[in-house]
Scaffold this motif. Structure first.
Motif, PDB file in Angstrom:
ATOM      1  N   PHE A  71       0.829  -1.201   0.000  1.00 37.13           N
ATOM      2  CA  PHE A  71       0.000   0.000   0.000  1.00 37.13           C
ATOM      3  C   PHE A  71       0.863   1.251   0.000  1.00 37.13           C
ATOM      4  CE2 PHE A  71       0.319  -1.701   4.304  1.00 37.13           C
ATOM      5  CZ  PHE A  71       0.838  -0.644   5.033  1.00 37.13           C
ATOM      6  N   LYS A  72       0.265   2.330  -0.515  1.00 36.77           N
ATOM      7  CA  LYS A  72       0.959   3.611  -0.586  1.00 36.77           C
ATOM      8  C   LYS A  72      -0.040   4.729  -0.382  1.00 36.77           C
ATOM      9  CE  LYS A  72       4.014   6.353  -3.577  1.00 36.77           C
ATOM     10  NZ  LYS A  72       4.689   6.408  -4.897  1.00 36.77           N
ATOM     11  N   TRP A  73       0.260   5.627   0.555  1.00 35.99           N
ATOM     12  CA  TRP A  73      -0.582   6.787   0.848  1.00 35.99           C
ATOM     13  C   TRP A  73       0.252   8.041   0.649  1.00 35.99           C
ATOM     14  CZ3 TRP A  73      -5.612   5.775   1.828  1.00 35.99           C
ATOM     15  CH2 TRP A  73      -5.924   4.454   2.185  1.00 35.99           C
ATOM     16  N   ASP A  74      -0.181   8.883  -0.258  1.00 36.15           N
ATOM     17  CA  ASP A  74       0.504  10.154  -0.521  1.00 36.15           C
ATOM     18  C   ASP A  74      -0.361  11.306  -0.028  1.00 36.15           C
ATOM     19  OD1 ASP A  74       3.030   9.704  -1.815  1.00 36.15           O
ATOM     20  OD2 ASP A  74       1.918   8.915  -3.532  1.00 36.15           O
ATOM     21  N   TYR A  75       0.102  11.975   1.028  1.00 35.56           N
ATOM     22  CA  TYR A  75      -0.551  13.193   1.495  1.00 35.56           C
ATOM     23  C   TYR A  75      -0.013  14.354   0.673  1.00 35.56           C
ATOM     24  CZ  TYR A  75      -2.235  10.692   5.597  1.00 35.56           C
ATOM     25  OH  TYR A  75      -2.869   9.807   6.435  1.00 35.56           O
ATOM     26  N   THR A  76      -0.913  15.147   0.111  1.00 38.01           N
ATOM     27  CA  THR A  76      -0.501  16.258  -0.743  1.00 38.01           C
ATOM     28  C   THR A  76      -0.825  17.624  -0.142  1.00 38.01           C
ATOM     29  OG1 THR A  76      -2.591  16.076  -1.962  1.00 38.01           O
ATOM     30  CG2 THR A  76      -0.677  14.871  -2.829  1.00 38.01           C
ATOM     31  N   LYS A  77      -1.865  17.711   0.695  1.00 41.09           N
ATOM     32  CA  LYS A  77      -2.259  18.966   1.341  1.00 41.09           C
ATOM     33  C   LYS A  77      -2.680  18.673   2.781  1.00 41.09           C
ATOM     34  CE  LYS A  77      -4.151  21.031  -2.914  1.00 41.09           C
ATOM     35  NZ  LYS A  77      -5.366  21.615  -3.542  1.00 41.09           N
ATOM     36  N   PRO A  78      -2.333  19.563   3.720  1.00 41.78           N
ATOM     37  CA  PRO A  78      -1.602  20.838   3.596  1.00 41.78           C
ATOM     38  C   PRO A  78      -0.085  20.653   3.595  1.00 41.78           C
ATOM     39  CG  PRO A  78      -2.277  20.523   5.854  1.00 41.78           C
ATOM     40  CD  PRO A  78      -2.839  19.355   5.073  1.00 41.78           C
ATOM     41  N   TYR A  79       0.404  19.423   3.721  1.00 43.45           N
ATOM     42  CA  TYR A  79       1.825  19.151   3.665  1.00 43.45           C
ATOM     43  C   TYR A  79       2.030  17.852   2.898  1.00 43.45           C
ATOM     44  CZ  TYR A  79       0.311  16.301   7.603  1.00 43.45           C
ATOM     45  OH  TYR A  79      -0.377  15.432   8.403  1.00 43.45           O
ATOM     46  N   LYS A  80       3.261  17.570   2.534  1.00 41.20           N
ATOM     47  CA  LYS A  80       3.562  16.376   1.748  1.00 41.20           C
ATOM     48  C   LYS A  80       4.200  15.304   2.627  1.00 41.20           C
ATOM     49  CE  LYS A  80       3.990  18.694  -2.717  1.00 41.20           C
ATOM     50  NZ  LYS A  80       4.837  18.920  -3.913  1.00 41.20           N
ATOM     51  N   GLN A  81       3.582  14.144   2.586  1.00 41.65           N
ATOM     52  CA  GLN A  81       4.061  13.027   3.377  1.00 41.65           C
ATOM     53  C   GLN A  81       3.665  11.736   2.658  1.00 41.65           C
ATOM     54  OE1 GLN A  81       2.408  12.176   7.441  1.00 41.65           O
ATOM     55  NE2 GLN A  81       4.411  12.905   8.070  1.00 41.65           N
ATOM     56  N   THR A  82       4.524  10.746   2.690  1.00 42.98           N
ATOM     57  CA  THR A  82       4.272   9.482   1.996  1.00 42.98           C
ATOM     58  C   THR A  82       4.449   8.326   2.960  1.00 42.98           C
ATOM     59  OG1 THR A  82       5.049  10.370  -0.120  1.00 42.98           O
ATOM     60  CG2 THR A  82       4.989   7.982   0.106  1.00 42.98           C
ATOM     61  N   ILE A  83       3.519   7.374   2.917  1.00 45.47           N
ATOM     62  CA  ILE A  83       3.621   6.143   3.694  1.00 45.47           C
ATOM     63  C   ILE A  83       3.540   4.975   2.718  1.00 45.47           C
ATOM     64  CG2 ILE A  83       2.581   4.696   5.469  1.00 45.47           C
ATOM     65  CD1 ILE A  83       1.534   7.219   6.777  1.00 45.47           C
ATOM     66  N   VAL A  84       4.540   4.105   2.755  1.00 43.79           N
ATOM     67  CA  VAL A  84       4.600   2.961   1.852  1.00 43.79           C
ATOM     68  C   VAL A  84       4.764   1.680   2.660  1.00 43.79           C
ATOM     69  CG1 VAL A  84       5.843   1.844  -0.031  1.00 43.79           C
ATOM     70  CG2 VAL A  84       5.637   4.343   0.019  1.00 43.79           C
ATOM     71  N   GLY A  85       3.924   0.691   2.367  1.00 44.78           N
ATOM     72  CA  GLY A  85       4.108  -0.650   2.898  1.00 44.78           C
ATOM     73  C   GLY A  85       4.552  -1.546   1.756  1.00 44.78           C
ATOM     74  N   ASP A  86       5.789  -2.065   1.820  1.00 49.64           N
ATOM     75  CA  ASP A  86       6.327  -2.851   0.703  1.00 49.64           C
ATOM     76  C   ASP A  86       6.223  -4.350   0.928  1.00 49.64           C
ATOM     77  OD1 ASP A  86       8.348  -3.496   2.494  1.00 49.64           O
ATOM     78  OD2 ASP A  86       9.890  -2.294   1.509  1.00 49.64           O
ATOM     79  N   GLY A  87       5.491  -4.742   1.982  1.00 43.29           N
ATOM     80  CA  GLY A  87       5.340  -6.146   2.309  1.00 43.29           C
ATOM     81  C   GLY A  87       6.251  -6.592   3.429  1.00 43.29           C
ATOM     82  N   THR A  88       7.340  -5.875   3.626  1.00 41.95           N
ATOM     83  CA  THR A  88       8.297  -6.180   4.690  1.00 41.95           C
ATOM     84  C   THR A  88       8.463  -5.018   5.651  1.00 41.95           C
ATOM     85  OG1 THR A  88       9.530  -7.659   3.215  1.00 41.95           O
ATOM     86  CG2 THR A  88      10.660  -6.893   5.202  1.00 41.95           C
ATOM     87  N   THR A  89       8.518  -3.811   5.088  1.00 46.64           N
ATOM     88  CA  THR A  89       8.789  -2.601   5.864  1.00 46.64           C
ATOM     89  C   THR A  89       7.746  -1.538   5.559  1.00 46.64           C
ATOM     90  OG1 THR A  89      11.171  -3.060   5.770  1.00 46.64           O
ATOM     91  CG2 THR A  89      10.512  -0.800   6.327  1.00 46.64           C
ATOM     92  N   ILE A  90       7.384  -0.775   6.590  1.00 47.33           N
ATOM     93  CA  ILE A  90       6.565   0.411   6.396  1.00 47.33           C
ATOM     94  C   ILE A  90       7.479   1.626   6.492  1.00 47.33           C
ATOM     95  CG2 ILE A  90       4.749   1.863   7.361  1.00 47.33           C
ATOM     96  CD1 ILE A  90       3.265  -0.616   8.153  1.00 47.33           C
TER      97      ILE A  90
END
Length: 208
Positions: A71-90
């Motif tokens: 899974f991948k969550w990209d926050y674009t507003k009001p700030y930029k932040q990304t959360i990625v789950g690659d199956g092993t690591t978040i």
């Protein structure tokens, strides 16, 4: 002011459950289980409001999910932040702080709603489900965790017709998270390579 990073991660992970819940009517549970079984990927945009006793914060962004466990969550507003789950690591990347936090995925999601992404059996194993009425044209299912250590009281998943519309989460501290979903695609063209993450040069990388 931004919310605590740990609180943000928990509420964001809770968003991943939204791809696995169905209709709140007499056939809600059957529809829910069918959706959970049949859905291998989903993408869309979201707005998320986290409300505590003292303040409220709304963020916007887009997300992608590919089962099992990506899974991948990209926050674009009001700030930029990304959360990625690659199956092993978040991986949690905060651009403003120039900081990346990494956690073991199986330990982080545990018995949380995000576990449903990695294990289709988690729905039956971890939650008690019941219909929970309608509000504003949205029908809800309430998912109550079977574990006493889940960190949240309940999750309400809402559908307008057969389209995912909203999710409500109350954590163990009484904070409420409301998510509105738009532009959903339940058959996105996704590949596992889209869920890899490499920390940018020059950022601090913290392990937890």
């Amino acid at each position: 002011m931004k919310l605590n990073r740990k609180t943000l991660l928990k509420t964001t992970l809770a968003l991943t459950l939204s791809a696995s819940i169905g209709l709140a009517n007499a056939a809600a549970i059957d529809a829910l289980k069918k959706f959970n079984t049949d859905t291998d990927g989903i993408s869309g945009t979201f707005s998320q409001t986290v409300q505590s006793k003292k303040r409220s914060q709304t963020t916007h962004g887009d997300f992608q999910i590919l089962r099992p466990g990506l899974f991948k969550w990209d926050y674009t507003k009001p700030y930029k932040q990304t959360i990625v789950g690659d199956g092993t690591t978040i991986w949690l990347y905060d651009q403003d702080l120039a900081q990346v936090t990494k956690r073991a995925q199986n330990q982080t999601i545990g018995d949380s709603p995000a576990a449903i992404l990695s294990n289709k059996n988690a729905l039956d194993a971890s939650y008690t489900l019941k219909e929970d009425g309608s509000e504003g044209g949205i029908d809800y299912v309430r998912a109550t965790p079977k574990s006493n250590n889940a960190g949240y009281q309940f999750i309400r998943i809402g559908f307008r017709g057969d389209a995912l519309a909203a999710m409500q989460l109350r954590d163990s501290f009484g904070n409420n998270t409301t998510i509105r979903f738009n532009n959903l695609n339940t058959r996105p063209n996704l590949s596992r390579s889209q869920f890899t993450f490499t920390p940018p040069k020059g950022v601090d990388v913290l392990s937890q």
